[in-house]
Design an enzyme around this catalytic site. Structure first.
Site, PDB file in Angstrom:
ATOM      1  N   ASP A  97      -6.688  10.755  -1.141  1.00 30.46           N
ATOM      2  CA  ASP A  97      -6.695  10.767   0.328  1.00 30.46           C
ATOM      3  C   ASP A  97      -8.144  10.913   0.796  1.00 30.46           C
ATOM      4  OD1 ASP A  97      -5.883  10.995   2.980  1.00 30.46           O
ATOM      5  OD2 ASP A  97      -5.229  13.051   2.807  1.00 30.46           O
ATOM      6  N   THR A  98      -8.592  12.128   1.099  1.00 31.46           N
ATOM      7  CA  THR A  98     -10.013  12.299   1.440  1.00 31.46           C
ATOM      8  C   THR A  98     -10.886  12.238   0.187  1.00 31.46           C
ATOM      9  OG1 THR A  98      -9.981  14.696   1.202  1.00 31.46           O
ATOM     10  CG2 THR A  98      -9.414  13.812   3.370  1.00 31.46           C
ATOM     11  N   GLY A  99     -10.267  12.440  -0.971  1.00 34.60           N
ATOM     12  CA  GLY A  99     -11.008  12.438  -2.230  1.00 34.60           C
ATOM     13  C   GLY A  99     -11.539  13.809  -2.627  1.00 34.60           C
ATOM     14  N   THR A 101      -9.931  16.589  -3.452  1.00 34.96           N
ATOM     15  CA  THR A 101      -9.260  17.181  -4.614  1.00 34.96           C
ATOM     16  C   THR A 101      -9.829  16.594  -5.907  1.00 34.96           C
ATOM     17  OG1 THR A 101      -7.238  17.446  -3.329  1.00 34.96           O
ATOM     18  CG2 THR A 101      -7.016  17.565  -5.720  1.00 34.96           C
ATOM     19  N   LYS A 125      -6.076   5.967   0.116  1.00 35.78           N
ATOM     20  CA  LYS A 125      -6.273   5.750   1.560  1.00 35.78           C
ATOM     21  C   LYS A 125      -7.767   5.595   1.818  1.00 35.78           C
ATOM     22  CE  LYS A 125      -2.455   8.794   3.113  1.00 35.78           C
ATOM     23  NZ  LYS A 125      -2.180  10.121   3.698  1.00 35.78           N
ATOM     24  N   ARG A 159       9.855  14.474  -3.683  1.00 34.93           N
ATOM     25  CA  ARG A 159       9.131  14.053  -4.899  1.00 34.93           C
ATOM     26  C   ARG A 159      10.010  13.191  -5.797  1.00 34.93           C
ATOM     27  NH1 ARG A 159       4.252  17.057  -5.243  1.00 34.93           N
ATOM     28  NH2 ARG A 159       4.445  19.239  -4.663  1.00 34.93           N
TER      29      ARG A 159
HETATM   30  P1  IMP Z   1      -7.379  14.814  -0.838  1.00 32.49           P
HETATM   31  O1  IMP Z   1      -7.993  16.018  -1.459  1.00 32.49           O
HETATM   32  O2  IMP Z   1      -7.625  14.737   0.639  1.00 32.49           O
HETATM   33  O3  IMP Z   1      -7.741  13.514  -1.526  1.00 32.49           O
HETATM   34  O4  IMP Z   1      -5.831  15.006  -0.908  1.00 32.49           O
HETATM   35  C1  IMP Z   1      -5.166  14.925  -2.062  1.00 32.49           C
HETATM   36  C2  IMP Z   1      -3.890  15.714  -2.008  1.00 32.49           C
HETATM   37  O5  IMP Z   1      -3.337  15.813  -0.697  1.00 32.49           O
HETATM   38  C3  IMP Z   1      -2.898  14.972  -2.857  1.00 32.49           C
HETATM   39  O6  IMP Z   1      -2.894  15.492  -4.166  1.00 32.49           O
HETATM   40  C4  IMP Z   1      -1.600  15.240  -2.133  1.00 32.49           C
HETATM   41  O7  IMP Z   1      -1.010  16.397  -2.658  1.00 32.49           O
HETATM   42  C5  IMP Z   1      -1.950  15.527  -0.699  1.00 32.49           C
HETATM   43  N1  IMP Z   1      -1.707  14.351   0.162  1.00 32.49           N
HETATM   44  C6  IMP Z   1      -2.628  13.565   0.756  1.00 32.49           C
HETATM   45  N2  IMP Z   1      -2.055  12.590   1.464  1.00 32.49           N
HETATM   46  C7  IMP Z   1      -0.725  12.735   1.313  1.00 32.49           C
HETATM   47  C8  IMP Z   1       0.425  11.996   1.810  1.00 32.49           C
HETATM   48  O8  IMP Z   1       0.336  10.995   2.534  1.00 32.49           O
HETATM   49  N3  IMP Z   1       1.627  12.477   1.416  1.00 32.49           N
HETATM   50  C9  IMP Z   1       1.793  13.567   0.613  1.00 32.49           C
HETATM   51  N4  IMP Z   1       0.751  14.266   0.126  1.00 32.49           N
HETATM   52  C10 IMP Z   1      -0.497  13.858   0.475  1.00 32.49           C
HETATM   53 MG    MG Z   2      -0.576  16.985  -4.475  1.00 31.57          MG
END
Ligand code: IMP
Ligand code: MG
Length: 177
Positions: A97-99, A101, A125, A159
């Site tokens: 998503d944002t990257g 994690t 995304k 899930r």
């Molecule tokens: P990031 O750190 O923003 O890349 O987010 C990653 C984590 O956010 C993923 O491992 C998901 O658990 C959660 N996440 C982000 N987008 C979604 C979504 O559209 N649906 C469900 N979980 C999401």
């Molecule tokens: Mg997750």
């Protein structure tokens, strides 16, 4: 629920990813490190579609206190990790998503002195990217919409779905109960 990718579309794409990863790591082996809990479906399916020696390991990363679109503080639990020193690692999550994690877990795994670290996610995304990084492997690019299924949850629900969909207000309300 609005279905975005059917079970068949997902399984076909996983087959392609398995071939691509097997070709890229041919003659070698790879340790797939799944980020729990979102990785569960894509991990199980991808493992069965690789044709090279594979090791598995798990790490958990969860953000508490966040909302649907902006996660809170990230907590990493690496107590399940096996020895990764000198290994070629493929870090696997449900969604990029944002990257944040992926980026934080990559930095965390560097402490284990692996030979290499690559990243893979079922969904990506690109519009949400905040890190300047891109996943090395991804299943599908999607627009900035909240999705569930195939490992992706809302409140630990959905899930189990073998497909990926966009929940409507009714679905979200039900899951909040
Ligand atoms: P990031 O750190 O923003 O890349 O987010 C990653 C984590 O956010 C993923 O491992 C998901 O658990 C959660 N996440 C982000 N987008 C979604 C979504 O559209 N649906 C469900 N979980 C999401
Ligand atoms: Mg997750």
């Amino acid at each position: 629920m609005n279905v975005l990718f059917t079970e068949q579309q997902i399984q076909q794409r996983i087959g392609e990813l398995g071939k691509q990863i097997s070709a890229d790591y041919a003659g070698s082996s790879v340790t797939i490190v799944g980020i729990l809990s979102g990785c569960l479906m894509v991990m199980a399916d991808l493992l069965r579609r690789t044709s090279i020696p594979v090791r598995t390991a798990f790490i958990s990363a969860s953000s508490y206190g966040g909302t649907r679109t902006s996660p809170g503080q990230l907590t990493i639990n690496d107590s399940m990790l096996t020895d990764l020193q000198g290994r070629d690692i493929l870090l696997l999550d449900d969604i990029y998503d944002t990257g944040q994690t992926m980026q934080k877990v990559v930095v965390h795994l560097q402490q284990c002195q692996p030979a290499s670290v690559a990243t893979a996610a079922m969904l990506w995304k690109p519009d949400r990217n905040q890190t300047g990084m891109e996943p090395d492997y991804f299943g599908f690019r999607i627009p900035d919409k909240f999705v569930v299924g195939y490992g992706l949850d809302y409140n630990e629900r959905f899930r189990e779905l073998p497909w990926i969909g966009i929940p409507d207000e009714h679905d979200l309300q039900q899951a909040a109960e």
